[in-house]
Design a protein around this motif. Sequence first.
Motif, short mmCIF file in Angstrom:
data_model
loop_
_atom_site.label_atom_id
_atom_site.label_comp_id
_atom_site.label_asym_id
_atom_site.label_seq_id
_atom_site.Cartn_x
_atom_site.Cartn_y
_atom_site.Cartn_z
N GLU A 1 13.54 1.64 1.12
CA GLU A 1 13.58 0.89 2.38
C GLU A 1 12.27 1.09 3.15
O GLU A 1 11.72 0.14 3.72
N HIS A 2 11.77 2.30 3.14
CA HIS A 2 10.52 2.61 3.83
C HIS A 2 9.35 1.84 3.22
O HIS A 2 8.49 1.31 3.95
N LEU A 3 9.28 1.76 1.89
CA LEU A 3 8.18 1.10 1.20
C LEU A 3 8.03 -0.37 1.60
O LEU A 3 6.94 -0.92 1.56
N LEU A 4 9.13 -1.00 1.97
CA LEU A 4 9.13 -2.43 2.23
C LEU A 4 8.77 -2.81 3.67
O LEU A 4 8.83 -3.99 4.03
N LYS A 5 8.36 -1.84 4.45
CA LYS A 5 7.97 -2.16 5.83
C LYS A 5 6.77 -3.10 5.84
O LYS A 5 5.86 -2.96 5.04
N PRO A 6 6.78 -4.08 6.73
CA PRO A 6 5.72 -5.11 6.71
C PRO A 6 4.32 -4.56 6.94
O PRO A 6 3.35 -5.17 6.51
N GLU A 7 4.20 -3.41 7.59
CA GLU A 7 2.85 -2.88 7.87
C GLU A 7 2.16 -2.33 6.61
O GLU A 7 0.97 -2.00 6.65
N PHE A 8 2.87 -2.27 5.49
CA PHE A 8 2.26 -1.82 4.24
C PHE A 8 1.90 -2.99 3.32
O PHE A 8 1.39 -2.76 2.22
N ARG A 9 2.11 -4.21 3.75
CA ARG A 9 2.11 -5.36 2.85
C ARG A 9 1.00 -6.36 3.17
O ARG A 9 0.69 -6.62 4.33
N TYR A 10 0.42 -6.92 2.11
CA TYR A 10 -0.49 -8.07 2.21
C TYR A 10 0.02 -9.17 1.29
O TYR A 10 0.32 -8.92 0.11
N ASN B 1 0.85 -1.18 0.00
CA ASN B 1 0.00 0.00 0.00
C ASN B 1 0.89 1.24 0.00
O ASN B 1 1.42 1.64 1.04
N THR B 2 1.05 1.86 -1.16
CA THR B 2 1.96 3.01 -1.25
C THR B 2 1.30 4.32 -0.81
O THR B 2 1.98 5.32 -0.63
N ILE B 3 -0.03 4.31 -0.62
CA ILE B 3 -0.69 5.45 0.03
C ILE B 3 -0.30 5.48 1.50
O ILE B 3 0.10 6.52 2.03
N ARG B 4 -0.43 4.35 2.15
CA ARG B 4 -0.06 4.27 3.57
C ARG B 4 1.44 4.55 3.75
O ARG B 4 1.84 5.18 4.74
N ALA B 5 2.24 4.10 2.80
CA ALA B 5 3.68 4.37 2.89
C ALA B 5 3.94 5.87 2.85
O ALA B 5 4.79 6.39 3.60
N TYR B 6 3.23 6.58 1.99
CA TYR B 6 3.40 8.05 1.94
C TYR B 6 2.86 8.70 3.21
O TYR B 6 3.51 9.58 3.80
N ASP B 7 1.68 8.30 3.65
CA ASP B 7 1.04 8.93 4.81
C ASP B 7 1.91 8.85 6.06
O ASP B 7 1.83 9.74 6.92
N SER C 1 -9.76 9.12 -5.41
CA SER C 1 -9.81 9.42 -3.98
C SER C 1 -9.07 10.70 -3.61
O SER C 1 -9.32 11.27 -2.54
N GLY C 2 -8.15 11.15 -4.47
CA GLY C 2 -7.35 12.32 -4.15
C GLY C 2 -6.22 12.05 -3.17
O GLY C 2 -5.46 12.97 -2.82
N ARG C 3 -6.07 10.81 -2.75
CA ARG C 3 -5.00 10.47 -1.81
C ARG C 3 -3.65 10.44 -2.52
O ARG C 3 -3.56 10.12 -3.70
N LYS C 4 -2.59 10.74 -1.78
CA LYS C 4 -1.25 10.75 -2.34
C LYS C 4 -0.54 9.43 -2.05
O LYS C 4 -0.77 8.80 -1.02
N ALA C 5 0.35 9.05 -2.98
CA ALA C 5 1.07 7.78 -2.85
C ALA C 5 2.46 7.93 -3.42
O ALA C 5 2.70 8.75 -4.32
N LEU C 6 3.39 7.14 -2.91
CA LEU C 6 4.74 7.09 -3.49
C LEU C 6 4.68 6.31 -4.80
O LEU C 6 4.25 5.16 -4.83
#
Length: 320
Positions: free
Chosen positions: A268-277, A166-172, A236-241
């Motif tokens: 490195e930030h993008l690969l955090k487990p909390e962004f992944r399914y 989820n690259t929206i959550r990664a940006y947020d 949605s207008g949301r921002k993402a990496l």
Amino acid sequence: MTALTQLSQAIHDAPRWHQPEQFQNPQEITIVPLEGEALGAVVFGLDARKAQAGETIYRLKQALAEHLILIFKNQRLDDLQYLAFASYFGSIFRPSADNPVLATQADTGTPPDVVPVSNAVGQGDYTGHGELNPHADHQWTPQPSFGSLLYAIELPKDGGQTSWFNTIRAYDTLDEATKQQIDQLQLITYNPFVRRQYLKDNDTNGYGSSPLYRFKDQPIIGHAYPHPLVRTHPESGRKALWLNTHSEVELVNYDDQAGSELIASLREHLLKPEFRYEHQWQQGDIVFWDNQVTLHSRKPFPSEQRRLLKRISLAGGRPY
């Protein structure tokens, strides 16, 4: 049969609303978010072979914008039925011949509408059996695809799971200073298929290798299309990496060393487990994902085990 004729045939043969036995009752369909996951929802009760009501397609499009991936279970489709279902959500992605992508055909310069993603099962050995790093499809083209559907037909016993990020959550979750630093930056993602062919032809650095960041003293391989590093979702207008983890990239009008370090930190930030399914495939699954605000990857699996999925990608607009 050409790709265009195949799509036309799919629409011609598609079930019609005035045939009750071929019409899907919208009340039969439920959408359930994946509990505790970074993204995703499961769609229950939908038969992709049937004609779908406008309210159903609207609900699914809203759900995709919210949950970023939708999982349809227990589907049984031929290629024309699959195409007819996918075309509810947009036009088929067809890049120009000078921007090769997965499964680009030598005679047409474009991929087929339905791309077999397999490991030598006689239907398109395009991705092999190894690991695939997190990426967004067609990011190096002027108008990357908005989304893709992947349909599981034959699966290995071991491995082959697909993960989405989820690259929206990664940006947020970035700190405000980093957001201000990157919000207006432009990124070029270079075409890995052009780079691979260049390395093969020139026998330099080993076939298949590629730099992760292009410094200005290095040659430009292929076309360069600047897109925003921080992309806005059109609905949605949301921002993402808008960044993958292993392709050759370059920040526009940015210092080489500083740019390389910034990109490495964001990756490195993008690969955090909390962004992944991670999806455990079952035969008959169709996963539909928003390619604008997710990355996806694949675990390796044994080469002697067969794996066949079929992908349809949908056309998108210019990122902003």
